[in-house]
Design a protein around this motif. Structure first.
Motif, PDB file in Angstrom:
ATOM      1  N   MET A 138      37.536  38.764  39.825  1.00 46.44           N
ATOM      2  CA  MET A 138      38.962  38.982  39.989  1.00 46.44           C
ATOM      3  C   MET A 138      39.748  38.568  38.742  1.00 46.44           C
ATOM      4  SD  MET A 138      39.183  40.478  42.844  1.00 46.44           S
ATOM      5  CE  MET A 138      37.704  40.920  43.742  1.00 46.44           C
ATOM      6  N   SER A 139      39.303  37.518  38.072  1.00 46.48           N
ATOM      7  CA  SER A 139      39.971  37.091  36.846  1.00 46.48           C
ATOM      8  C   SER A 139      39.782  38.123  35.741  1.00 46.48           C
ATOM      9  CB  SER A 139      39.423  35.734  36.386  1.00 46.48           C
ATOM     10  OG  SER A 139      39.697  34.730  37.334  1.00 46.48           O
ATOM     11  N   TYR A 140      38.579  38.663  35.657  1.00 44.18           N
ATOM     12  CA  TYR A 140      38.293  39.692  34.653  1.00 44.18           C
ATOM     13  C   TYR A 140      39.147  40.930  34.897  1.00 44.18           C
ATOM     14  CZ  TYR A 140      35.715  43.437  32.293  1.00 44.18           C
ATOM     15  OH  TYR A 140      35.379  44.525  31.529  1.00 44.18           O
ATOM     16  N   ILE A 141      39.209  41.361  36.149  1.00 40.68           N
ATOM     17  CA  ILE A 141      39.995  42.556  36.476  1.00 40.68           C
ATOM     18  C   ILE A 141      41.478  42.316  36.216  1.00 40.68           C
ATOM     19  CG2 ILE A 141      40.682  44.130  38.328  1.00 40.68           C
ATOM     20  CD1 ILE A 141      37.946  43.571  39.630  1.00 40.68           C
ATOM     21  N   GLN A 142      41.978  41.159  36.631  1.00 43.87           N
ATOM     22  CA  GLN A 142      43.387  40.834  36.426  1.00 43.87           C
ATOM     23  C   GLN A 142      43.735  40.862  34.938  1.00 43.87           C
ATOM     24  OE1 GLN A 142      46.102  39.846  38.874  1.00 43.87           O
ATOM     25  NE2 GLN A 142      46.910  40.711  36.975  1.00 43.87           N
ATOM     26  N   GLU A 143      42.843  40.353  34.115  1.00 43.13           N
ATOM     27  CA  GLU A 143      43.081  40.341  32.669  1.00 43.13           C
ATOM     28  C   GLU A 143      43.174  41.763  32.122  1.00 43.13           C
ATOM     29  OE1 GLU A 143      41.007  38.593  28.570  1.00 43.13           O
ATOM     30  OE2 GLU A 143      40.262  37.974  30.547  1.00 43.13           O
ATOM     31  N   LEU A 144      42.293  42.633  32.582  1.00 40.80           N
ATOM     32  CA  LEU A 144      42.342  44.027  32.131  1.00 40.80           C
ATOM     33  C   LEU A 144      43.611  44.727  32.591  1.00 40.80           C
ATOM     34  CD1 LEU A 144      38.730  45.467  32.625  1.00 40.80           C
ATOM     35  CD2 LEU A 144      39.881  44.925  30.481  1.00 40.80           C
ATOM     36  N   GLU A 148      48.329  45.723  28.224  1.00 34.20           N
ATOM     37  CA  GLU A 148      49.056  46.980  27.979  1.00 34.20           C
ATOM     38  C   GLU A 148      48.231  47.980  27.178  1.00 34.20           C
ATOM     39  OE1 GLU A 148      52.027  48.531  28.553  1.00 34.20           O
ATOM     40  OE2 GLU A 148      52.521  47.084  30.115  1.00 34.20           O
ATOM     41  N   ASP A 149      47.269  47.493  26.409  1.00 34.99           N
ATOM     42  CA  ASP A 149      46.430  48.394  25.622  1.00 34.99           C
ATOM     43  C   ASP A 149      45.380  49.084  26.476  1.00 34.99           C
ATOM     44  OD1 ASP A 149      47.743  47.781  23.236  1.00 34.99           O
ATOM     45  OD2 ASP A 149      46.418  46.068  22.831  1.00 34.99           O
ATOM     46  N   VAL A 150      45.131  48.549  27.673  1.00 37.22           N
ATOM     47  CA  VAL A 150      44.134  49.132  28.572  1.00 37.22           C
ATOM     48  C   VAL A 150      44.802  49.884  29.715  1.00 37.22           C
ATOM     49  CG1 VAL A 150      42.152  48.663  30.065  1.00 37.22           C
ATOM     50  CG2 VAL A 150      42.514  47.289  28.002  1.00 37.22           C
ATOM     51  N   PHE A 151      45.788  49.245  30.348  1.00 39.46           N
ATOM     52  CA  PHE A 151      46.542  49.864  31.439  1.00 39.46           C
ATOM     53  C   PHE A 151      48.015  49.920  31.032  1.00 39.46           C
ATOM     54  CE2 PHE A 151      42.698  48.893  33.669  1.00 39.46           C
ATOM     55  CZ  PHE A 151      42.634  49.790  34.739  1.00 39.46           C
ATOM     56  N   PRO A 152      48.364  50.881  30.187  1.00 41.30           N
ATOM     57  CA  PRO A 152      49.746  50.965  29.705  1.00 41.30           C
ATOM     58  C   PRO A 152      50.722  51.283  30.827  1.00 41.30           C
ATOM     59  CG  PRO A 152      48.528  52.940  29.108  1.00 41.30           C
ATOM     60  CD  PRO A 152      47.521  51.978  29.668  1.00 41.30           C
ATOM     61  N   ALA A 155      55.925  54.895  29.751  1.00 38.14           N
ATOM     62  CA  ALA A 155      55.738  56.345  29.833  1.00 38.14           C
ATOM     63  C   ALA A 155      55.290  56.902  28.487  1.00 38.14           C
ATOM     64  CB  ALA A 155      57.035  57.019  30.269  1.00 38.14           C
ATOM     65  N   GLY A 156      54.267  57.734  28.532  1.00 31.09           N
ATOM     66  CA  GLY A 156      53.788  58.368  27.324  1.00 31.09           C
ATOM     67  C   GLY A 156      52.772  57.570  26.532  1.00 31.09           C
ATOM     68  N   SER A 157      52.533  56.325  26.917  1.00 32.91           N
ATOM     69  CA  SER A 157      51.554  55.509  26.205  1.00 32.91           C
ATOM     70  C   SER A 157      50.147  56.003  26.529  1.00 32.91           C
ATOM     71  CB  SER A 157      51.685  54.039  26.598  1.00 32.91           C
ATOM     72  OG  SER A 157      52.946  53.533  26.217  1.00 32.91           O
ATOM     73  N   PRO A 158      49.288  56.132  25.517  1.00 34.76           N
ATOM     74  CA  PRO A 158      47.937  56.668  25.750  1.00 34.76           C
ATOM     75  C   PRO A 158      47.005  55.632  26.352  1.00 34.76           C
ATOM     76  CG  PRO A 158      48.171  56.060  23.451  1.00 34.76           C
ATOM     77  CD  PRO A 158      49.532  55.846  24.078  1.00 34.76           C
ATOM     78  N   PHE A 159      46.029  56.133  27.084  1.00 35.98           N
ATOM     79  CA  PHE A 159      44.964  55.268  27.577  1.00 35.98           C
ATOM     80  C   PHE A 159      43.912  55.141  26.486  1.00 35.98           C
ATOM     81  CE2 PHE A 159      47.015  56.605  31.455  1.00 35.98           C
ATOM     82  CZ  PHE A 159      46.939  55.488  32.269  1.00 35.98           C
ATOM     83  N   PRO A 160      43.230  54.014  26.416  1.00 38.78           N
ATOM     84  CA  PRO A 160      42.288  53.791  25.314  1.00 38.78           C
ATOM     85  C   PRO A 160      40.990  54.572  25.480  1.00 38.78           C
ATOM     86  CG  PRO A 160      42.138  51.994  26.869  1.00 38.78           C
ATOM     87  CD  PRO A 160      43.281  52.861  27.340  1.00 38.78           C
ATOM     88  N   ASN A 161      40.290  54.749  24.364  1.00 39.79           N
ATOM     89  CA  ASN A 161      38.935  55.280  24.442  1.00 39.79           C
ATOM     90  C   ASN A 161      38.093  54.288  25.235  1.00 39.79           C
ATOM     91  OD1 ASN A 161      39.595  57.481  22.793  1.00 39.79           O
ATOM     92  ND2 ASN A 161      39.096  56.355  20.914  1.00 39.79           N
ATOM     93  N   GLY A 162      37.234  54.796  26.078  1.00 39.28           N
ATOM     94  CA  GLY A 162      36.425  53.906  26.909  1.00 39.28           C
ATOM     95  C   GLY A 162      37.129  53.457  28.171  1.00 39.28           C
TER      96      GLY A 162
END
Length: 254
Positions: A138-144, A148-152, A155-162
């Motif tokens: 749960m701590s790992y998921i919460q951190e992700l 903002e770089d992973v779950f922006p 509006a309009g922000s891209p999702f990362p590769n991977g």
């Protein structure tokens, strides 16, 4: 970055508190089983009993809830549901935390005594207690989700590769969390009347995970007997951990 692995074991769960009714009094004939093989032990898998497996918090169509709306961005749809699944499953596991302790669960297990291992940032496999594994996950998921770089969130922000790989890992942790509750604590869950919530969350998570290739068949196989009753449907195409299916690339357009 941490991770997890699972391995089978011959170890079985010990005594678990009974529910209000005598669980073993319900015969195996009450389990829906279309296979020619013998039904699994209801003493070992009480969650397959008809009186429990049919319980839901509401009559909902998980296929309808899962389907991508026309014109909706797939990555946005998956991201929003990932956040919602985490919130609901984290809340459920927290509500049941009194039953899952280092005493009751010195090692976190799933169906047939399968052991789940956490992998730390150095790649070392760690054998964890139930609550420690859940806390790590749960701590790992919460951190992700907070990154903002992973779950922006703009509006309009891209999702990362991977992105798909990370979501697959999240879904695997969430699946392990629910599988452990079913295997080790279902009698406790039923006794406090939370099995409809568990069934509903599990059915929705698996349906969504299969629809968007976020859970591999090898991940869900240990719970296939329950899945077949809760929400029968054909097994999905195999995928790899990079999010690529054998027939269609998931990340197209992300």
């Amino acid at each position: 970055m941490g991770g997890c692995q699972s391995h089978g074991s011959s170890a079985k769960e010990g005594d678990v508190s009974e529910t209000g009714e005598e669980l073993s009094a319900i015969t195996e004939e009450k389990v829906k089983n279309n296979n020619t093989q013998a039904a699994p032990s209801l003493e070992e898998r009480p969650y397959l009993m008809q009186g429990y497996v049919s319980a839901r918090i509401a009559e909902i169509d998980v296929d309808m809830l899962t389907a991508l709306p026309v014109g909706f961005d797939k990555a946005e749809w998956v991201a929003s549901h990932t956040v919602a699944f985490f919130k609901h499953i984290n809340l459920l596991s927290s509500a049941l935390s009194d039953f899952c302790t280092s005493g009751t669960c010195p090692t976190i297990t799933g169906p047939d005594g399968m052991t789940y291992y956490w992998t730390d940032e150095q790649g070392k496999k760690l054998k964890c207690s139930g609550p420690l594994y859940t806390d790590y996950a749960m701590s790992y998921i919460q951190e992700l989700l907070s990154d903002e770089d992973v779950f922006p969130t703009k509006a309009g922000s891209p999702f990362p590769n991977g992105f798909v790989f990370l979501v697959q890992r999240i879904f695997l942790y969430l699946f392990h969390t629910l599988a452990h509750l079913y295997w080790a604590h279902f009698r406790d869950v039923a006794r406090v009347g939370m099995h409809p919530h568990l069934n509903t969350l599990f059915a929705h998570l698996v349906t969504f995970g299969r629809e968007f290739q976020l859970l591999e068949p090898s991940d869900t196989t240990p719970m296939e007997d329950l899945i077949a009753v809760l929400h029968p449907r054909p097994a999905p195409a195999a995928t790899d951990r990079a999010g690529t299916a054998t027939d269609t690339p998931w990340e197209e357009g992300v």
